[in-house]
Every structure is written in C-alpha cells, then in structure tokens.
Motif scaffolding. Structure first.
Motif, PDB file in Angstrom:
ATOM      1  N   UNK A  86      -3.705  62.058  87.102  1.00 27.50           N
ATOM      2  CA  UNK A  86      -2.180  61.685  87.087  1.00 27.50           C
ATOM      3  C   UNK A  86      -1.523  63.082  87.683  1.00 27.50           C
ATOM      4  N   UNK A  87      -0.719  62.763  88.279  1.00 26.92           N
ATOM      5  CA  UNK A  87       0.401  63.879  89.057  1.00 26.92           C
ATOM      6  C   UNK A  87       1.648  63.620  88.324  1.00 26.92           C
TER       7      UNK A  87
ATOM      8  N   UNK B 236      -1.698  68.919  94.890  1.00 25.32           N
ATOM      9  CA  UNK B 236      -1.661  67.354  95.092  1.00 25.32           C
ATOM     10  C   UNK B 236      -2.825  66.767  95.737  1.00 25.32           C
ATOM     11  N   UNK B 237      -3.497  67.069  96.692  1.00 22.12           N
ATOM     12  CA  UNK B 237      -4.719  66.769  97.322  1.00 22.12           C
ATOM     13  C   UNK B 237      -5.724  66.786  96.154  1.00 22.12           C
ATOM     14  N   UNK B 238      -5.978  68.078  95.595  1.00 21.23           N
ATOM     15  CA  UNK B 238      -7.133  68.247  94.738  1.00 21.23           C
ATOM     16  C   UNK B 238      -6.889  67.004  93.578  1.00 21.23           C
ATOM     17  N   UNK B 239      -5.715  66.913  92.985  1.00 23.93           N
ATOM     18  CA  UNK B 239      -5.629  65.742  91.967  1.00 23.93           C
ATOM     19  C   UNK B 239      -5.691  64.512  92.547  1.00 23.93           C
ATOM     20  N   UNK B 240      -5.124  64.217  93.404  1.00 23.81           N
ATOM     21  CA  UNK B 240      -5.420  62.939  94.286  1.00 23.81           C
ATOM     22  C   UNK B 240      -6.923  62.530  94.402  1.00 23.81           C
ATOM     23  N   UNK B 241      -7.525  63.365  94.822  1.00 23.48           N
ATOM     24  CA  UNK B 241      -8.944  63.172  95.328  1.00 23.48           C
ATOM     25  C   UNK B 241      -9.698  62.889  93.879  1.00 23.48           C
ATOM     26  N   UNK B 242      -9.384  63.544  92.824  1.00 21.70           N
ATOM     27  CA  UNK B 242     -10.254  63.391  91.610  1.00 21.70           C
ATOM     28  C   UNK B 242      -9.612  62.255  90.612  1.00 21.70           C
TER      29      UNK B 242
END
Length: 92
Positions: free
Chosen positions: A65-66, A56-62
């Motif tokens: 869309x989660x 989740x952190x990986x996706x949010x930092x980039x």
C-alpha cells in the motif's frame, strides 16, 4: 537526444527537453527576481523524485500500500565552501 538551455533575461535560465520547459531563476538577494526555483533546488528535487519513482516501483511490484507514502530529503550545507556535504533520503 538533445536538451536546449536558453537565457530568458536577468538570471533566468530555462531548459527544454522532450517538449517540457523547466524554468529557473535566482532569489532577489542574489540578483534574480525569484520567479522560479533556483537550479540547485531543482537538482535536489530531481534526486528526490528519482529516488521516489524507484521506491514507488518497489512497493507496487510487491503489492504494498502506497497511501501516505512519502520521501523526505535532509541535507547539510557547508556555507563557507558553498556546497552540500550530505544528503539523506528517508522513506516514510
């Protein structure tokens, strides 16, 4: 820091840490009353949720869309040795 583990009767074992209590039990066929997850099931859950927060952190930092994002843990057991021999985490 300190975690307290207490015995709540029968095969129920609970841990308290940071104000949260995690309850466990064993299935009926193993002498428990099946009122909570087995400790080992919580171990697997903790692996999945720990991996999940990093995904989740990986996706949010980039800015990814989660929506619909999920992880699936597949594991294999050696029933004779009573242990897990392989855990695979798939990101979907």
């Amino acid at each position: 820091m300190q975690m307290e583990v207490n015995f709540a009767g029968g095969l129920k074992i609970n841990s308290t840490y940071k104000g949260f209590t995690v309850k466990t039990d064993q299935p009926v066929d193993e002498g428990g009353t099946n009122t909570a997850p087995e400790p080992f099931d919580l171990f697997l859950s903790s692996l999945g949720t720990c991996a999940g927060v990093y995904v989740l952190y990986f996706c949010k930092e980039r800015g990814l869309n989660t929506q619909g994002l999920r992880l699936v843990l597949d594991f294999e057991r050696d029933e004779k040795a009573h242990r897990v021999t392989k855990i695979a985490i798939r990101i979907i």
